[in-house]
Every structure is written in structure tokens, then in C-alpha cells.
Design an enzyme around this catalytic site. Structure first.
Site, PDB file in Angstrom:
ATOM      1  CD  GLU A 172      -1.532  -3.800  -0.486  1.00  0.00           C
ATOM      2  OE1 GLU A 172      -0.704  -3.677   0.453  1.00  0.00           O
ATOM      3  OE2 GLU A 172      -2.449  -4.642  -0.473  1.00  0.00           O
ATOM      4  NE  ARG A 215       2.427  -9.707   3.578  1.00  0.00           N
ATOM      5  CZ  ARG A 215       2.755  -9.320   2.351  1.00  0.00           C
ATOM      6  NH1 ARG A 215       3.868  -9.780   1.805  1.00  0.00           N
ATOM      7  NH2 ARG A 215       1.999  -8.484   1.674  1.00  0.00           N
ATOM      8  CG  LEU A 221       5.422 -12.267 -10.564  1.00  0.00           C
ATOM      9  CD1 LEU A 221       4.762 -11.010 -11.125  1.00  0.00           C
ATOM     10  CD2 LEU A 221       5.774 -13.240 -11.683  1.00  0.00           C
TER      11      LEU A 221
END
Length: 426
Positions: free
Chosen positions: A65, A274, A342
Site C-alpha cells: 500500500e 514478501r 505492473l
């Protein structure tokens, strides 16, 4: 007491009863990541003494985020140079990312637990003019405090998947009133906007402003990081990058790499876990599988013997994608639902993902239509699809160019979000 107030009161009582459990979770997580037991006072709304009140608060829960919100925060700093901008997170990794991006350009603290006295103290000390929440960050007590204090409340990059919609409908007695206390709800796509309205948000509050994740660019700072990282890699090595891996996703990547490396001896597998608490686990797994492994934190240059490079540092995923020949976006080989494709697309890289891209359904569809992504029908096809991309350079280049085209064609959500906030603060 009306139904809405009763619902909120019951929620607040439940959260209060859960405080010991929440603290226990933080303590347990701190065994593998000590940052979870640090700055605990911020979790209860008590802010550092140097934080200035009267500005704008942007909440970005964790690393993903924070990265998505960066274009918005960057433009916010330009648009409101005289207001203190406070960026809050929940996770230590998100906190580290904010500090890495901004150093002292923004104020930073944790968002408090969604408990009345914690939120009250947070607001009393910070006195914000506006609060901006990201994606699906719906905290009823915080929302109610904004409403009662006449603080403008904006949801940007709103996301509500079909799965989340079903789950939230079970809490409609709590979520529906909260949604209608927002000043505006800006969504990633038409589908997400429809889901918010179906959840109970007033249609005049909801708009499709596009996805902030498209508003990424190669900054001078990022280019410098890429140049620094490149010094560790010999020119003849070809990087196969697997970004944002979760538990259970490294083994399939290692298995595919084992099948490919004999015919591609210059191939280097790069794994980017991650979560920091898994760094050492992933490194150990690679060694146990018989691969000559080196970690980024060791600062060792890559040599011919090295087969796997584990990036056990924060904030370098984009830089690694930039140096890759092929990028695999993980989270899509498990029930996580995928991560942002992306990011490698920004560098015209061929992007490969697994079966499950539920979190990025709309983005994946656009990339697929443009022939800018390879999505596996079955995760077992990984080695076969990688072989195709490694041997057909023209195909790989075409997919990468198409992916970048999708990024550039869909930018603009940041400007729309800033314009909405400006209209609210007039």
C-alpha cells in the site's frame, strides 16, 4: 440508542475485549521480527512529541500500500507544502518503507488500534484536517471519529473483490453505515465501484477514478538504486526474478529452475520473499535443495558458481525487476491472490504469473488483452512457459513492450484523487 449506534458500540466492545489477544499476536510476531514489540505506545494512539498537528493523514497499511500510495503522497507534498503530511502504517515493513521513501519529508507513526480511547487520543494529538484511507482499510471507530469531528474522509484506490464483498455482507450492519460517512470513495475500477454500491454505499459518493498502481515511474532515486545493484551482477548472467514470494512458492520456482539451468548455465534465480521474517527460512530452503545460494545482505558480488540470489533486504524489488530478463510475480501460486504485475511491466519486462491473480483481476485482464502477460492455466506449466520465453527473445520483448503500453495508457488516478481532496478541503 438507535441500531447504528448499537452496532458500533458492540463492535467497540468486541475490539476492546480482543486487546489482550492483539497484544499477544504482536509479541509472538516480535519473536521473528523484533520491530513488532517496539513503539507499542503508538498502537494506543500516543504519538511522538515531534509530530505536528493540523495536517493530512494518509494510511497505507503495509509495504504494498505504501508503494501504491507513493505517487499520491509525492503529489500531496507538492500540493500542500505548508501542511504536515502524516503517513501511517500497521506493519513494521510498511514503516520501514515510508522511512526509506521519505526520510523526514513526511511525519510517520503507526495507526492506532480501532478502539475508542486510542482513536480519540490519536485525533486529540494530531487534529487532522483530512484522513485518506487506502483500498479496503475500513475502520469503523476511526471513520466515526472523522464524522463526528467534521474531518474530511477520503477512500482512494478503493478495492472490494467479490470474495471480500461476500465476507463484508456478513457485517453489513457495521460496514454499510461506515461507508456512508466517507466524503468520497474513489475506486480502482468500475467493478470495484459497483461492489461498494452493492455493499451499501450511496452511489453519489462512489466514483471510478482508476488505479493508483498504474501511476508509477522510474525516478532518479530508483535509477540510482538500479545502478548500485547492477554492480553486483556479471554482465553475462541472465536474471530470472521471482518477486514477493510466500510460503510454499519457492519450491516450484526452484524445481522449474533446476529443469532450465543445464540448458541455460548463465541463468541466475533471484528470490524476493514478501515478508522479512521469512528471509532466513528461504535462504536455508535453497541451500537444503542443493543450490549454491548467496544473500543480498552479505553484499557479495555474484560469481559463476552462484545459482540462487536471495534478496533479504527491503525496498529493492523494483530495482531487481529492472535488471531481470523474465519476471515472475508470486502470490499467484498460492491462495494469496497475486501481487502487482505492473511493477515489472514498468521496465518492459515479460511478466509471468500463476493461476491465482484474484487481487489484480482487472489489471491482469487488461494485460492479457494487450498480450502483455503470461498467466499459467496450471502452475505446473511454469518450467515450460519459462523455456518458451528464454528461447524466443522476440516474444519476450513483445510481451514486455505491450505490458509497458498498458501502464502508460492507464495512468491518471493520482491527479483525480488529488483533485477530489482539494475540492473537499476548499
Amino acid at each position: 440508542m438507535n441500531k447504528e449506534k448499537l452496532s458500533l458500540r458492540l463492535y467497540q466492545i468486541l475490539i476492546l475485549l480482543l486487546v489482550p489477544v492483539l497484544l499477544l499476536v504482536l509479541i509472538v510476531r516480535s519473536f521473528s521480527q523484533r520491530e513488532y514489540r517496539q513503539r507499542l505506545t503508538e498502537r494506543f494512539g500516543w504519538l511522538p512529541s515531534n509530530i505536528k498537528p493540523g495536517g493530512i493523514v494518509v494510511h497505507a497499511a503495509s509495504v504494498g500500500e505504501v508503494i501504491a500510495a507513493k505517487p499520491f503522497i509525492d503529489k500531496l507534498l507538492i500540493t500542500y507544502p505548508d501542511l504536515p503530511i502524516t503517513v501511517t502504517t500497521f506493519t513494521p515493513t510498511g514503516s520501514a518503507q515510508v522511512k526509506k521513501f521519505y526520510i523526514d519529508k513526511v511525519q510517520h507513526c503507526y495507526l492506532p488500534l480501532d478502539i475508542s480511547f486510542c482513536v480519540h487520543l490519536f485525533f486529540r494529538l494530531l487534529k487532522p484536517k483530512a484522513v485518506v484511507l487506502m483500498e479496503t482499510e475500513l475502520w469503523p471507530t476511526l471513520i466515526q471519529r472523522c464524522y463526528k469531528s467534521n474531518v474530511e474522509l477520503l477512500l482512494i484506490n478503493g478495492r472490494l473483490s467479490e470474495k471480500s464483498l461476500k465476507n463484508y455482507k456478513k457485517l453489513s450492519w457495521l460496514i454499510r453505515p461506515a461507508l456512508n460517512k466517507f466524503s468520497a470513495i474513489l475506486c480502482q475500477s468500475a467493478d470495484n465501484a459497483e461492489h461498494f454500491i452493492e455493499m451499501g454505499a450511496n452511489a453519489d459518493l462512489v466514483k471510478n477514478s482508476g488505479n493508483l498502481k498504474y501511476d508509477i515511474s522510474v525516478t532518479d532515486e530508483l535509477q540510482n538504486k538500479i545502478s548500485q545493484l547492477q554492480k553486483f551482477i556479471p554482465e553475462h548472467r541472465r536474471l530470472l526474478v521471482v518477486g514477493s514470494t510466500h510460503q510454499g512458492e519457492e519450491l516450484p520456482a526452484l524445481a522449474a529452475y533446476k529443469k532450465l539451468k543445464n540448458d541455460n548455465p548463465e541463468l541466475l534465480l533471484v528470490l524476493v520473499p514478501r515478508h522479512p521474517e521469512r528471509f532466513s527460512t528461504v535462504t536455508k530452503l535453497c541451500e537444503e535443495q542443493g543450490f549454491k545460494t548467496v544473500t543480498r545482505s552479505s553484499k557479495q558480488p555474484i560469481i559463476d558458481d552462484h545459482e540462487v540470489w536471495v534478496i533479504d533486504t527491503l525496498g529493492e524489488l523494483l530495482s531487481v525487476y529492472a535488471l531481470a530478463e523474465i519476471c515472475i510475480v508470486a502470490g499467484s501460486f498460492s491462495d494469496v491472490g497475486g501481487h502487482n504485475p505492473l511493477e515489472p511491466a514498468l521496465f518492459s519486462k515479460p511478466v509471468l504469473v500463476g493461476e491465482n491473480m484474484a487481487n489484480f483481476k482487472e489489471i491482469t485482464q487488461k494485460l492479457t488483452v494487450a498480450n502483455g502477460i503470461v498467466q499459467l492455466e496450471q502452475n505446473s506449466e511454469l518450467a515450460v512457459k519459462l523455456h518458451c520465453l528464454l528461447t524466443d527473445q522476440e516474444l519476450a520483448i513483445t510481451i514486455g513492450k505491450n505490458a509497458l503500453g498498458v501502464v502508460l495508457a492507464n495512468q491518471g488516478a493520482t491527479d483525480k484523487s488529488i483533485e477530489t481532496l482539494q475540492s473537499l478541503l476548499k
